[in-house]
Scaffold this motif. Sequence first.
Motif, PDB file in Angstrom:
ATOM      1  N   THR A 105       0.825  -1.208   0.000  1.00 23.60           N
ATOM      2  CA  THR A 105       0.000   0.000   0.000  1.00 23.60           C
ATOM      3  C   THR A 105       0.859   1.259   0.000  1.00 23.60           C
ATOM      4  O   THR A 105       0.483   2.284  -0.572  1.00 23.60           O
ATOM      5  N   ALA A 108       1.408   2.325  -3.441  1.00 25.25           N
ATOM      6  CA  ALA A 108       0.231   2.973  -4.010  1.00 25.25           C
ATOM      7  C   ALA A 108       0.106   4.417  -3.533  1.00 25.25           C
ATOM      8  O   ALA A 108      -0.185   5.327  -4.321  1.00 25.25           O
ATOM      9  N   ILE A 112       0.208   7.696  -5.925  1.00 23.81           N
ATOM     10  CA  ILE A 112      -0.908   8.644  -5.994  1.00 23.81           C
ATOM     11  C   ILE A 112      -0.428  10.052  -5.664  1.00 23.81           C
ATOM     12  O   ILE A 112      -0.857  11.039  -6.285  1.00 23.81           O
ATOM     13  N   TYR A 124      -8.237   3.987  -7.264  1.00 25.00           N
ATOM     14  CA  TYR A 124      -7.753   2.874  -6.451  1.00 25.00           C
ATOM     15  C   TYR A 124      -8.888   1.867  -6.322  1.00 25.00           C
ATOM     16  O   TYR A 124      -9.961   2.201  -5.803  1.00 25.00           O
ATOM     17  N   LYS A 135      -9.748   1.991   3.014  1.00 23.07           N
ATOM     18  CA  LYS A 135      -8.771   2.788   2.262  1.00 23.07           C
ATOM     19  C   LYS A 135      -9.264   4.221   2.062  1.00 23.07           C
ATOM     20  O   LYS A 135      -8.466   5.164   2.031  1.00 23.07           O
ATOM     21  N   VAL A 165     -11.633   6.080  -4.685  1.00 21.60           N
ATOM     22  CA  VAL A 165     -11.510   4.722  -4.149  1.00 21.60           C
ATOM     23  C   VAL A 165     -12.814   4.002  -4.468  1.00 21.60           C
ATOM     24  O   VAL A 165     -13.895   4.543  -4.227  1.00 21.60           O
ATOM     25  N   VAL A 191      -4.756   1.969  -9.762  1.00 23.05           N
ATOM     26  CA  VAL A 191      -4.133   1.016  -8.844  1.00 23.05           C
ATOM     27  C   VAL A 191      -5.130  -0.105  -8.600  1.00 23.05           C
ATOM     28  O   VAL A 191      -6.244   0.140  -8.127  1.00 23.05           O
ATOM     29  N   ASP A 193      -5.662  -3.207  -6.438  1.00 29.30           N
ATOM     30  CA  ASP A 193      -5.203  -3.963  -5.273  1.00 29.30           C
ATOM     31  C   ASP A 193      -5.783  -5.372  -5.325  1.00 29.30           C
ATOM     32  O   ASP A 193      -6.831  -5.606  -5.930  1.00 29.30           O
TER      33      ASP A 193
END
Length: 797
Positions: A105, A108, A112, A124, A135, A165, A191, A193
Amino acid sequence: LLLIVIEHLMTHRPIPPKARPHPQKRHQTRTSVAMLRKRTNDRTPPFVAGKIPPFKVHASLRPVFRKIGIPFPVSFTPDPFQVEALEKLRSTDVLVSAPTGAGKTWIAVEAIKRSLAQGKRAWYTSPLKALSNSKYEEFRCEFGPNRVGILTGDRKENPNAPVIVGTTEILRNQLYDAMSSSTDIEVDLVVIDEAHYLSDVDRGVVWEEVLIYLPGRVQLLLLSATLQNGDELARWLMEIRDRPCAVVDSRERPVPLVPLFLSPDNELLPLRQRGKILPRVQEIVTANNRSKLRRTSMIPDYGTLIRHLRVQNLLPAIFFLKSRTDCDSALSTCLPAPPLPPQQEIHRQELLKSSFDQFSFLSSHPHLPSLLEYRVGSHHAGLLPQWKILVEKMMNGGFLEAIFSTSTVAAGVNFPTRTVALVQSDRYNGREFVNLTATELHQMTGRAGRRGMDKVGFALVLPGAFQNPVLIHDLLASEPEPIRSQIQITFSMVLNLLLSHRPEDIKPLLNLSLATFQDTPRDLGTKRKQAYLKKRIALMVPHHRCTLDRPDTIRTLPRRRDKTATGTLPCANCVHLNYCHFKNYKRLTPLFHRLLKVTENIDTTHQKLWLDFQRHLSFLKKTGFVGQDDKLTDDGIWASRLRLDQPLLIAEGIRQNVFRDIAPEVLAGLVAVFVTDNSKEIDIHPARLHELKPLVNAFNHMVARLHRLRALKIRQGFPTTPLKFWPAAALFLWAKGLSWSDLLGAVSLEEGDMVMLILRTADHLRQISDLDDTHPALAQTSRRLLPSILREPVLPY
């Protein structure tokens, strides 16, 4: 030992009445488990109530145990793999493969930050709404609340922020919208995840669609637990995106892991030594396998076990249990924990007050006494989301000693501990008990050892009827399973692709799939076999006129024919006709049979997605959502906006006026029918049946109206789930204003499952409410419904 037993009897408190599992449900759970568990190596675990003497520690572990503690504080310095990933991200896509808890993380966050500094926008994505919510709060603190938004289906806040997000499904839907409007998606960095979700059977298709549709100009950062075939994924991404993709692979855990085994005589042993399973552990396993002792139904005494782990300084711990019932029942065996230091107690009270001020219903949760007095918690999908968040905050704040969880904690929730305790080596997959995989076990043990808080982490293998220490040992030493494509054609996919593509343009798009890429090496070998067989045939019948690349042609050749029927063959005027079909057909037939099989394999590998697409397209034509010109009809255009699991059934209900002129609570109930994927029958309390009469009539009318479409889907071989009444009853009663406790009494569903049912129904209603231009009355009713079902304790966050 006698003192321990006396202390346990004096301090043990039964679980409060509200927290006891319903007797009928508890009995049903045990019965189903007993039916599924047909094994011969049942043996009573030693840690049943009052039967754990103090642990002995194997001599080889004493040096390791002396290392236990908090490492000397140092300023944060990124690991080499983190620095490498950020550097490569300047010019390429990057796939980071690293153990759980290694610090992916951080990469990331820094990426960002760099994007924001350049005035760019970032997305994300995560697979879980709970992880997205976590997050979101983390990024709001990191980047500022005005610069972060969230889109999960349940929540839509600050959607124009430069950092979004959200769940992967929402990003996929935005890509659909961009393609249909011939615009470019407003994002510069994505991103992804938990990228290993590409292998998820149910949802992996969404990850694959995002990677296929995402414009090549958008920078891509994929974060994943350790992957076996990261290089293969990178080669696929380079092929479909036409830009380089670097793999940053780190296999080193930030905190070393020590696997332990608790022997039946209560000695802590190392599970392995010099890379092999400890001989004594192997002896215990062999003895257990020979044992025919009957399995006990007693609940393990986790309270005493936790006390001994406390003595050995092995807390906090996560106990991974097989079922929700086991997690809740474990609370009843626990003992009062030592009080927290004064300053830490102040912080705990502040956290509790903040949570209760935000969600007052948490202050009466039946598990609260266990959380406060025993400092343990239960964590699984059957609990309220807000309660699970509180448990997570309490654990991360250092206020809990242990949690009892199903495998949900391993899937992306930031929940590190010193020790992970494994009670069994298998899990229930929804249908049967199956052995853990290496990937699943690595995710579980990845929670052992907190970076900056532990010098060493532990995986404790507890003995029991369904524990295989040898399997655990082998899996710990194994590579994770390779990622395999799970792409599949769905009606929602076909409708949305046809918004912006002609069918002939969709075929090359499907050829970009990971499935096609992964099948290519196999195809090369098959093509070599095909070339060899064609060469042998050419030697036997030189200068033949047969087309040997198409299965339909090969099927006609060669076999004994009636001479009067040879005029219909593609080789009717060939000089070899007599040789192939009359004189030597027995010599040629085996070769052609092998060639047909090889060619069909090649055809299936390359064409299976395309053929399935055509099958879906044909069905949509028969049902009027697509015209004979392969373009969406008016019905198909608005149906494409229903990006749901069962869009055609809901669309057909709209076309058949099933949802017209009905009360809002009836609409909520009918829409809920298409939400649940729970195959079980859920009981409805008889006292509530009289309230459901309006819903029963509407439900029967809907079933009758949808019969033709459902029957056609079945005849065409498409999966069709049964239409169950109990979800409709649950939403109908809730939308009418029934209290939460009365709702759970009326419909025997666990709290977490009920929340999920209501939230997913709300998501469906939101999508229906977007049909203002074609169905304004229905859209307005759907919109008005949302406040009546999104009320405490069902909240969209």
